[in-house]
Design an enzyme around this catalytic site. Structure first.
Site, PDB file in Angstrom:
ATOM      1  CB  THR A  87      -0.936   0.011   1.232  1.00  0.00           C
ATOM      2  OG1 THR A  87      -1.859  -1.043   1.065  1.00  0.00           O
ATOM      3  CG2 THR A  87      -1.683   1.304   1.380  1.00  0.00           C
ATOM      4  CB  THR A 164       0.904  -3.889   6.317  1.00  0.00           C
ATOM      5  OG1 THR A 164      -0.401  -3.890   5.757  1.00  0.00           O
ATOM      6  CG2 THR A 164       1.487  -2.501   6.301  1.00  0.00           C
ATOM      7  CG  ASP A 165      -2.197  -7.876   3.646  1.00  0.00           C
ATOM      8  OD1 ASP A 165      -2.339  -6.796   4.247  1.00  0.00           O
ATOM      9  OD2 ASP A 165      -3.055  -8.351   2.889  1.00  0.00           O
ATOM     10  CE  LYS A 243      -2.467  -5.725   8.307  1.00  0.00           C
ATOM     11  NZ  LYS A 243      -2.550  -5.431   6.886  1.00  0.00           N
TER      12      LYS A 243
END
Ligand code: GLU
Length: 439
Positions: A87, A164-165, A243
């Site tokens: 992102t 980030t996943d 996360k």
């Protein structure tokens, strides 16, 4: 004039008025609809026959990044920024209405000139993909690029921008792969893209560059928002970070230990957890070989033990059994017991690693009889409080070194990067319903 994709338009229908960016109609939408990207980031389809009026408010302009010249400041350290996608690198693709990862590290520097006040910047694009598509060979490629920078005397530290996943997988992998790590490697990303007002990208970048330039640890750590405000970021050790939320800006949390430090956008660093290796004058090497034939298998009520046999018959070399709580799996009813499948794994000399789906806390091989059955009768390896994803990354790395089951057990239980804590820190447990502040 007929609006084109990318234009900001206002549409009045028989039911309501909508304002947003006109998108090229993706193939998956039915004909007779037009698609608008609303201000909140969501796309809606509007039935053409209900439209009463369309007004163009602003024509689409290609974002032009005016390149600024940054002079080298000899008083500041130099940080290498390597971009990989996610992102933080994304902007809207007006053809599909989705997002594409095409901003590079160099673009970040251009868009965030404050970075030049923290350090001199050296930018490189390593790849441009969303992190769910990353492969273990990408971790190796990243490690090689990073090692080159870490071995350069002029570089104070490295920042990696990343989706980030799966950032917590990469953080663990890089930490295992970078042998003799000598400086900080800071991984950052964002939950909201740069083209949105609420983006967390810039503060994350500023704090990450600060940490890469000045944090005294030789570690791989993530650096993203530490709270839902724009007040500070936290450094979480690669191998202990996860996360923990789909959308919150402070999604990255250290599990069973406190974060290493708070990093403030003003430039200060407040160390919280001192248990880390310090910077050192050593040469970094990459140990990036990885055995990919490993599966994470989730244990749940009513699971079919045949799932384990399926992987074994397909030639898988290792299994992470993500068990319940202390490491339990069904063992009582013959149809559901995993004992036969685990015996099959033992005969095939395929190591079975037991981690816990509670995420917080540790597994234990002896407390209950059925746990002893797994650990003693089936040689399952209970990996303390190692996170399931970290156990996966570590097993792939260990199996590329040895497939001898005794040795695999010894290496899996060796603490390389702080992936196993000696004692879970109760202060790190986050679900306190606001009664106590975590850090
Ligand atoms: N799923 C994408 C990724 O992990 C975007 C999510 C993000 O970067 O926050 O690369």
């Amino acid at each position: 004039m007929k609006p084109s994709p990318g234009d900001t338009i206002k549409i009045a229908t028989t039911e309501a008025t909508f304002e947003g960016i006109l998108l090229q109609r993706p193939a998956l939408f039915e004909p007779g609809f037009i698609v608008l990207k609303l201000d909140n980031g969501y796309n809606i389809g509007i039935e053409e026959k209900k439209i009463k009026k369309i007004e163009t408010i602003k024509q689409y302009e290609m974002p032009i990044i005016k390149r600024k010249e940054f002079k080298h400041n000899p008083k500041l350290p130099t940080v290498a920024i390597l971009s990989t996608g996610g992102t933080i690198s994304s902007r809207i693709d007006y053809k599909t209405g989705g997002v594409i990862a095409d901003y590079t590290a160099d673009d970040f520097i251009q868009m965030c000139p404050e970075l030049a006040e923290v350090a001199n910047m050296k930018a490189k694009k390593v790849m441009g993909i969303m992190s769910e598509d990353l492969l273990p060979e990408d971790w190796k490629k990243m490690a090689e690029f990073i090692a080159e920078e870490l071995n350069n005397k002029d570089i104070a530290g490295v920042v990696v921008t990343h989706g980030t996943d799966t950032m917590h997988y990469t953080a663990a992998a890089l930490h295992f792969f970078l042998k003799n790590i000598n400086k900080p490697v800071i991984i950052t990303g964002s939950q909201r893209s740069i083209d949105r007002g609420s983006t967390d990208a810039f503060m994350n970048l500023i704090c990450s560059v600060t940490a890469a330039a000045r944090f005294d640890g030789a570690v791989v750590a993530t650096c993203l928002h530490g709270s839902t405000n724009d007040d500070y970021c936290i450094l979480n050790r690669g191998g202990r970070v996860r996360k923990m939320h789909t959308a919150r800006r402070d999604a990255f949390q250290s599990i069973d230990e406190l974060p290493l430090a708070k990093v403030f956008p003003g430039g200060s660093i407040e160390v919280i957890n001192t248990a880390y290796k310090k910077r050192a004058d050593v040469k970094v090497e990459v140990e990036g070989a990885f055995e990919k034939k490993i599966a994470i298998i989730e244990v749940f009520p009513g699971m079919d033990p045949g799932v384990i046999n399926f992987y074994l018959d397909k030639g898988f070399k290792g299994i992470i059994l993500n068990a319940t709580a202390l490491g339990h799996v069904p063992t009582v009813f013959p149809e559901y017991s995993l004992m036969d499948a685990l015996q099959y794994a033992r005969e095939k000399k395929v190591p079975v690693i037991v981690s816990s789906q509670t995420i917080n806390g540790r597994v234990h091989p002896f407390v209950y009889t059925n746990l002893r059955k797994l650990s003693i009768e089936r040689d399952c390896i209970f990996v303390e409080d190692m996170l399931p994803e970290v156990a996966y990354v570590k097993l792939g790395w260990v199996l590329a070194k040895t497939q001898d089951t005794k040795k695999v057990k010894e290496l899996m239980l060796t603490n390389y990067i702080g992936e196993i804590t000696e004692r879970s820190d109760p202060r790190a447990y986050p679900f306190d319903h606001g009664i106590a502040k975590k850090h």
